[in-house]
Design a protein around this motif. Structure first.
Motif, PDB file in Angstrom:
ATOM      1  N   UNK A   1      14.856  28.867  36.043  1.00 10.37           N
ATOM      2  CA  UNK A   1      16.037  28.561  36.858  1.00 10.37           C
ATOM      3  C   UNK A   1      17.216  28.181  35.963  1.00 10.37           C
ATOM      4  N   UNK A   2      16.909  27.348  34.963  1.00 10.16           N
ATOM      5  CA  UNK A   2      17.967  26.927  34.048  1.00 10.16           C
ATOM      6  C   UNK A   2      18.547  28.108  33.299  1.00 10.16           C
TER       7      UNK A   2
ATOM      8  N   UNK B   1      20.827  30.205  35.453  1.00 11.33           N
ATOM      9  CA  UNK B   1      22.160  29.626  35.622  1.00 11.33           C
ATOM     10  C   UNK B   1      22.986  29.789  34.351  1.00 11.33           C
TER      11      UNK B   1
ATOM     12  N   UNK C   1      23.914  33.361  34.010  1.00 13.36           N
ATOM     13  CA  UNK C   1      24.719  33.883  35.100  1.00 13.36           C
ATOM     14  C   UNK C   1      26.189  33.572  34.933  1.00 13.36           C
ATOM     15  N   UNK C   2      26.489  32.380  34.399  1.00  9.95           N
ATOM     16  CA  UNK C   2      27.890  31.999  34.264  1.00  9.95           C
ATOM     17  C   UNK C   2      28.629  32.989  33.352  1.00  9.95           C
TER      18      UNK C   2
ATOM     19  N   UNK D   1      27.725  35.931  32.443  1.00  8.98           N
ATOM     20  CA  UNK D   1      27.641  37.289  32.990  1.00  8.98           C
ATOM     21  C   UNK D   1      28.654  37.470  34.119  1.00  8.98           C
ATOM     22  N   UNK D   2      28.798  36.450  34.939  1.00  9.48           N
ATOM     23  CA  UNK D   2      29.783  36.516  36.015  1.00  9.48           C
ATOM     24  C   UNK D   2      31.185  36.716  35.431  1.00  9.48           C
ATOM     25  N   UNK D   3      31.481  35.946  34.378  1.00  3.89           N
ATOM     26  CA  UNK D   3      32.808  36.044  33.756  1.00  3.89           C
ATOM     27  C   UNK D   3      33.008  37.425  33.135  1.00  3.89           C
TER      28      UNK D   3
ATOM     29  N   UNK E   1      31.586  40.257  33.965  1.00 10.29           N
ATOM     30  CA  UNK E   1      31.734  41.255  35.015  1.00 10.29           C
ATOM     31  C   UNK E   1      33.125  41.170  35.661  1.00 10.29           C
ATOM     32  N   UNK E   2      33.533  39.934  35.985  1.00  7.40           N
ATOM     33  CA  UNK E   2      34.829  39.781  36.655  1.00  7.40           C
ATOM     34  C   UNK E   2      35.968  40.227  35.745  1.00  7.40           C
ATOM     35  N   UNK E   3      35.899  39.852  34.461  1.00  7.99           N
ATOM     36  CA  UNK E   3      36.952  40.225  33.518  1.00  7.99           C
ATOM     37  C   UNK E   3      37.047  41.725  33.347  1.00  7.99           C
TER      38      UNK E   3
ATOM     39  N   UNK F   1      35.952  44.118  35.288  1.00  9.09           N
ATOM     40  CA  UNK F   1      36.362  44.797  36.513  1.00  9.09           C
ATOM     41  C   UNK F   1      37.851  44.564  36.798  1.00  9.09           C
TER      42      UNK F   1
ATOM     43  N   UNK G   1      38.493  38.059  26.864  1.00  2.00           N
ATOM     44  CA  UNK G   1      37.665  37.055  27.546  1.00  2.00           C
ATOM     45  C   UNK G   1      36.241  37.563  27.747  1.00  2.00           C
TER      46      UNK G   1
ATOM     47  N   UNK H   1      32.741  35.920  26.468  1.00  2.00           N
ATOM     48  CA  UNK H   1      31.665  35.515  27.382  1.00  2.00           C
ATOM     49  C   UNK H   1      30.350  36.221  27.069  1.00  2.00           C
TER      50      UNK H   1
ATOM     51  N   UNK I   1      28.859  34.334  24.438  1.00  2.00           N
ATOM     52  CA  UNK I   1      28.296  33.089  24.975  1.00  2.00           C
ATOM     53  C   UNK I   1      26.893  33.349  25.558  1.00  2.00           C
TER      54      UNK I   1
END
Lengths: 486, 211
Positions: free
Chosen positions: A267-268, A271, A274-275, A277-279, A281-283, A285, A307, A311, A314
């Motif tokens: 789980x750790x 998380x 994911x942070x 990876x989210x950044x 993907x968002x950057x 896209x 960015x 990430x 990271x």
């Protein structure tokens, strides 16, 4: 401090102690009661014998008098004393004569009236009494010695040694037959009965004292020791049971804890990854969209891509950190020389409920000790995993075909433990992925068991591999460095 | 009532990189974004009357996203709340919807999915605000009616003709006609159909309230 510790120990053992005291006391009471009962029975038997033999004697006296009265012998009565030692003298009142003593005359009058033998006085202090029977023409009287009357051969016990006191009582006079040993305290038995002859209604009084020392202390002590021994044994068995249950519980809990911490880790990790990876993907896209604009917003898109790169770095750092955490801090720490067979026995002992439930009788190597170098906990973890795997494989075949054989072989510098089961075996395509993490064929399985075993074996300088076990089943081979026999 | 210029998305996430990248992505479709690093600051400072949506990370230090959601719902905030999570278990998802979340998205989230969800949420919010303000206006107008006019309106909504209304209220058809004209004017109704559509629920509520 010491007293406190002793008190605590007693408190813990209170039920055992209570049971022990109850059993010991109850048993001892029963033993004592039984001893008293048998002593009482013996006393009553002895007293009855005394009463019977004395009664026989006094009846005999009546018979002698009756015979004398009937036969009216002119002479020779003195010879009676030779035959019956208790007859001290035979007296005769010839026809027309009179008794020298008034008591004899009175007795004769009484006897004549009742037609029976009459008591003509007694002197228990001197141990004698006189019997008289009125007759025709002459009347006879017998002087009888009490001391001489006692039948030595029929008497129960030695009168001097016997603990039973026996007395004859009549009209306030007492003749002591045997003193016995009477004392206060303890238990008192008593017997009282008149002699079975109307002319000599002496009361036979027997008494017996049982003192505390006469109780069967040895037997009672023996019983108490037996109880203590039995309880100590039971306690020990119980302690072993508890210890075993605890060991099993710990083992099970250890497995659960491992699974839990694994879940936490996953789980750790999710998380942490994911942070970034989210950044990323968002950057990326957003950059795509900015580039597609008319005109494209190059500056902002470039910033977004920068960015994204940051990430991504990271994310890779997270993975690197995770690897460093998971890696064992010091490979090979805690490795000792140990007896592989003893470890195996230990694990099998813990798994005994599993083997019993499945009706599996593992065949163990005959060698007594096999020294290997391993970390005890890691080794037991490997053995536990391999055995559980084998049990689950054996579940898939009928009970009659279940066999599990473990061999230990020495190779050059290594010890090899081979674990063969007669389960369904491992298909070729599974065999290739057997030690890969997260590969499992079991529903709900994590796919980490064998992977962990292999990692552990490698960290101890050994190895783990699997092969087919012809004609049916699988064979797992654990290799560990051999140790010099200690 | 203040009408904001354009919808505003509130983005709450403790991770600066995530915050900035998502804000950039959202701004590419022309939505304004306000980012918040801390849930407490957001709860204290965001403009509740604005049009828009709330994008809320489930896992944050100090206070969990779910309890932020609970507080928003308890306060009666009407902006749709979209939950964002790193590891969405079924249980977490169910709890979020139960607590009143409008949508539940998993990280990392695809741009199309995120933007579409946000735009839908904003559209719904605008509609519900419009509906609410229309309702409020109707209520205000309804409040201006006299007692008699309300009675007449109730019977009109019930489908009675002027003549029948006159009989029911013991009024002349002419008086009924006057009331009718007055209430049409007060309620700014242009047709009978519009009158019934807008006010039937209010009439029913009033009748239900004073039986």
């Amino acid at each position: 401090m010491d007293r406190l510790r002793i008190f605590r120990a007693l408190l813990q053992l209170r039920w055992w102690l209570l049971a022990g005291i109850t059993l010991a006391l109850g048993g001892a009471l029963l033993i004592g009661q039984q001893a008293l009962d048998s002593l009482r029975a013996a006393f009553e038997t002895d007293a009855r014998i005394v009463h019977r033999v004395l009664s026989q004697r006094v009846v005999q006296h009546e018979a002698i008098l009756a015979t004398l009265s009937l036969l009216q012998p002119e002479q020779g009565e003195d010879r009676l004393s030779a035959v019956y030692s208790q007859i001290l003298a035979v007296r005769r009142r010839a026809d027309g004569a009179s008794w020298p003593e008034a008591r004899l005359s009175a007795a004769e009058a009484a006897s004549r009236q009742t037609q029976r033998v009459a008591l003509a006085g007694q002197d228990f202090a001197r141990g004698r009494y006189t019997l008289l029977l009125a007759g025709l023409p002459a009347s006879h009287a017998l002087d009888i010695g009490l001391r001489e009357m006692l039948p030595r051969e029929e008497w129960p016990g030695d009168p001097q040694q016997s603990p039973m006191r026996v007395e004859l009582q009549h009209a306030g006079e007492v003749f002591l037959i045997q003193p016995g040993r009477l004392h206060a305290g303890g238990w008192q038995f008593a017997f009282e009965k008149h002699l079975a002859a109307a002319s000599q209604p002496f009361n036979v009084v027997a008494r017996r004292s049982i003192g505390w020392p006469e109780l069967p202390w040895g037997l009672m002590l023996g019983w108490t020791l037996l109880v203590a021994l039995g309880l100590a044994l039971a306690w020990r068995v119980r302690q072993q049971q508890i210890a075993r249950q605890r060991a099993e519980e710990l083992l099970r809990m250890g497995q659960v804890a491992r699974l839990n911490s694994l879940g936490e880790l996953a789980a750790g990790m999710a998380h942490e990854l994911n942070q970034p990876l989210t950044a990323v993907l968002a950057n990326t896209q957003a950059a795509c969209r900015l580039l597609a604009d008319e005109p494209p917003e190059l500056d902002t898109a470039r910033q977004a891509m920068t960015q994204a790169v940051e990430q991504a770095r990271r994310a890779s750092e997270v993975v690197g950190r995770l690897r460093r955490v998971v890696e064992r801090p010091e490979a090979g720490s805690g490795i000792v020389s140990l007896d592989l067979l003893a470890s195996l026995r230990n694990v099998l002992h813990l798994l005994e409920p599993e083997t019993l439930r499945r009706g599996i009788a593992p065949q163990l190597p005959t060698e007594s000790v096999c020294w290997a170098r391993a970390e005890p906990v890691a080794l037991e973890q490997i053995l536990h995993n391999l055995l559980m795997n084998a049990f689950q494989a054996l579940d898939q075949v009928p009970a009659g075909q279940r066999s599990l054989r473990i061999d230990i072989k020495r190779r050059e510098g290594f010890i090899e433990l081979q674990l063969r089961d007669s389960g369904p075996g491992i298909p070729e395509e599974v065999m290739q992925h057997l030690f890969e993490p997260f590969y499992t064929t079991r529903a709900g399985g994590l796919g980490l068991g064998l992977s962990l075993c292999e990692t552990l074996a490698l960290s101890m300088g050994g190895s783990l591999r699997a092969e087919a076990n012809p004609p049916q089943g699988a064979c797992f081979i654990l290799t560990l460095p051999a140790a010099e026999a200690a | 009532m203040t009408t904001p210029l354009s919808p505003l998305i509130h983005l709450i996430d403790d991770d600066a990189a995530v915050r900035e990248s998502l804000a950039l992505l959202i701004s590419t479709v022309g939505l304004r974004v306000e980012t918040w690093a801390e849930p407490q600051a957001f709860l204290a400072g965001f403009a509740r009357e604005g049009i828009g949506a709330i994008l809320l990370d489930v896992r944050m230090p100090g206070i969990s996203g779910l309890s932020v959601l609970d507080q928003l719902i308890a306060e009666g905030v009407d902006q749709p709340v979209i939950m964002l999570t790193g590891h969405g278990t079924v249980d977490l998802c169910r709890r979020a919807f139960k607590a009143g979340a409008a949508e539940f998205l998993e990280k990392p989230v695809d741009d199309d999915q995120l933007l579409e969800t946000l735009q839908n949420a904003v559209r719904q919010h605008v509609q519900s605000r419009q509906r609410n303000s229309a309702d409020r206006a109707a209520q205000e107008r309804y409040a201006q009616l006299s007692e008699r006019e309300r009675e007449v309106l109730g019977l009109i909504v019930a489908g009675l003709t002027n003549k029948e209304i006159g009989r029911a209220l013991a009024l002349s058809p002419r008086t009924v006609e006057t009331h009718r004209a007055n209430l049409f004017a007060k309620l700014q109704a242009e047709s009978l159909a519009q009158l019934i559509r807008q006010y039937a629920s209010l009439v029913e509520a009033a009748e239900g309230g004073t039986p």
